[in-house]
Design a protein around this motif. Structure first.
Motif, short mmCIF file in Angstrom:
data_model
loop_
_atom_site.label_atom_id
_atom_site.label_comp_id
_atom_site.label_asym_id
_atom_site.label_seq_id
_atom_site.Cartn_x
_atom_site.Cartn_y
_atom_site.Cartn_z
N MET A 1 0.85 -1.18 0.00
CA MET A 1 0.00 0.00 0.00
C MET A 1 0.90 1.24 0.00
O MET A 1 1.81 1.35 0.81
CB MET A 1 -0.91 -0.02 1.23
N PRO A 2 0.61 2.17 -0.87
CA PRO A 2 1.44 3.38 -0.92
C PRO A 2 1.33 4.20 0.36
O PRO A 2 0.28 4.24 0.99
CB PRO A 2 0.89 4.16 -2.10
N ASP A 3 2.38 4.89 0.71
CA ASP A 3 2.38 5.73 1.91
C ASP A 3 1.37 6.86 1.82
O ASP A 3 0.91 7.38 2.82
CB ASP A 3 3.76 6.33 2.16
N GLU A 4 1.01 7.26 0.59
CA GLU A 4 0.11 8.38 0.41
C GLU A 4 -1.36 8.02 0.61
O GLU A 4 -2.20 8.89 0.65
CB GLU A 4 0.27 8.97 -1.00
N ALA A 5 -1.68 6.74 0.69
CA ALA A 5 -3.08 6.32 0.82
C ALA A 5 -3.62 6.67 2.21
O ALA A 5 -2.88 6.79 3.18
CB ALA A 5 -3.20 4.82 0.58
N TRP A 6 -4.93 6.85 2.29
CA TRP A 6 -5.61 7.08 3.57
C TRP A 6 -5.55 5.80 4.39
O TRP A 6 -5.50 4.71 3.86
CB TRP A 6 -7.06 7.45 3.32
N VAL A 7 -5.59 5.92 5.70
CA VAL A 7 -5.61 4.77 6.61
C VAL A 7 -6.91 4.83 7.40
O VAL A 7 -7.25 5.86 7.97
CB VAL A 7 -4.40 4.78 7.57
N LEU A 8 -7.64 3.71 7.41
CA LEU A 8 -8.92 3.64 8.13
C LEU A 8 -8.76 2.78 9.36
O LEU A 8 -7.97 1.84 9.38
CB LEU A 8 -9.99 3.02 7.23
N TYR A 9 -9.55 3.10 10.40
CA TYR A 9 -9.56 2.34 11.63
C TYR A 9 -10.99 2.07 12.06
O TYR A 9 -11.88 2.88 11.82
CB TYR A 9 -8.86 3.11 12.76
N ASN A 10 -11.20 0.93 12.72
CA ASN A 10 -12.43 0.66 13.45
C ASN A 10 -12.16 0.97 14.90
O ASN A 10 -11.07 0.68 15.41
CB ASN A 10 -12.84 -0.81 13.31
N GLU A 11 -13.13 1.54 15.58
CA GLU A 11 -12.96 1.84 17.00
C GLU A 11 -13.97 1.04 17.80
O GLU A 11 -15.16 1.09 17.53
CB GLU A 11 -13.14 3.34 17.26
N SER A 12 -13.48 0.30 18.79
CA SER A 12 -14.36 -0.51 19.64
C SER A 12 -15.03 0.37 20.68
O SER A 12 -14.65 1.53 20.88
CB SER A 12 -13.56 -1.61 20.33
N VAL B 1 -8.58 0.18 0.63
CA VAL B 1 -7.50 1.09 0.25
C VAL B 1 -8.14 2.28 -0.44
O VAL B 1 -8.92 2.13 -1.37
CB VAL B 1 -6.49 0.40 -0.70
N ILE B 2 -7.81 3.46 0.04
CA ILE B 2 -8.36 4.70 -0.52
C ILE B 2 -7.21 5.55 -1.01
O ILE B 2 -6.30 5.89 -0.26
CB ILE B 2 -9.19 5.47 0.52
N SER B 3 -7.28 5.90 -2.26
CA SER B 3 -6.24 6.70 -2.90
C SER B 3 -6.08 8.05 -2.23
O SER B 3 -7.05 8.67 -1.78
CB SER B 3 -6.60 6.89 -4.37
N ALA B 4 -4.86 8.54 -2.23
CA ALA B 4 -4.59 9.89 -1.72
C ALA B 4 -5.22 10.96 -2.61
O ALA B 4 -5.32 12.11 -2.21
CB ALA B 4 -3.09 10.11 -1.62
N SER B 5 -5.68 10.59 -3.80
CA SER B 5 -6.31 11.57 -4.69
C SER B 5 -7.69 11.99 -4.18
O SER B 5 -8.22 13.00 -4.62
CB SER B 5 -6.42 11.03 -6.11
#
Length: 57
Positions: free
Chosen positions: A1-12, A24-28
């Motif tokens: 995964m490219p470093d520029e991509a968004w990072v998603l988290y689930n929160e308990s 994976v969500i593009s930085a664009s």
């Protein structure tokens, strides 16, 4: 995964965050369009408790 991509988290309920690795969500995708983009791709997974996407700090 490219470093520029968004990072998603689930929160308990206890506040523990785990990385979402299968999306994976593009930085664009700009920050102001990100919530709408996520709502669009996840609308099938909503329920009474989780009806929309929102940013956590």
């Amino acid at each position: 995964m490219p470093d520029e991509a968004w990072v998603l988290y689930n929160e308990s309920d206890g506040g523990l965050r785990t990385k979402v690795r299968d999306v994976v969500i593009s930085a664009s995708i700009t920050e102001d369009k990100l919530a709408q983009y996520l709502d669009d791709i996840n609308h099938d997974f909503t329920n009474k408790r989780n009806q929309s996407v929102f940013q956590i700090e």
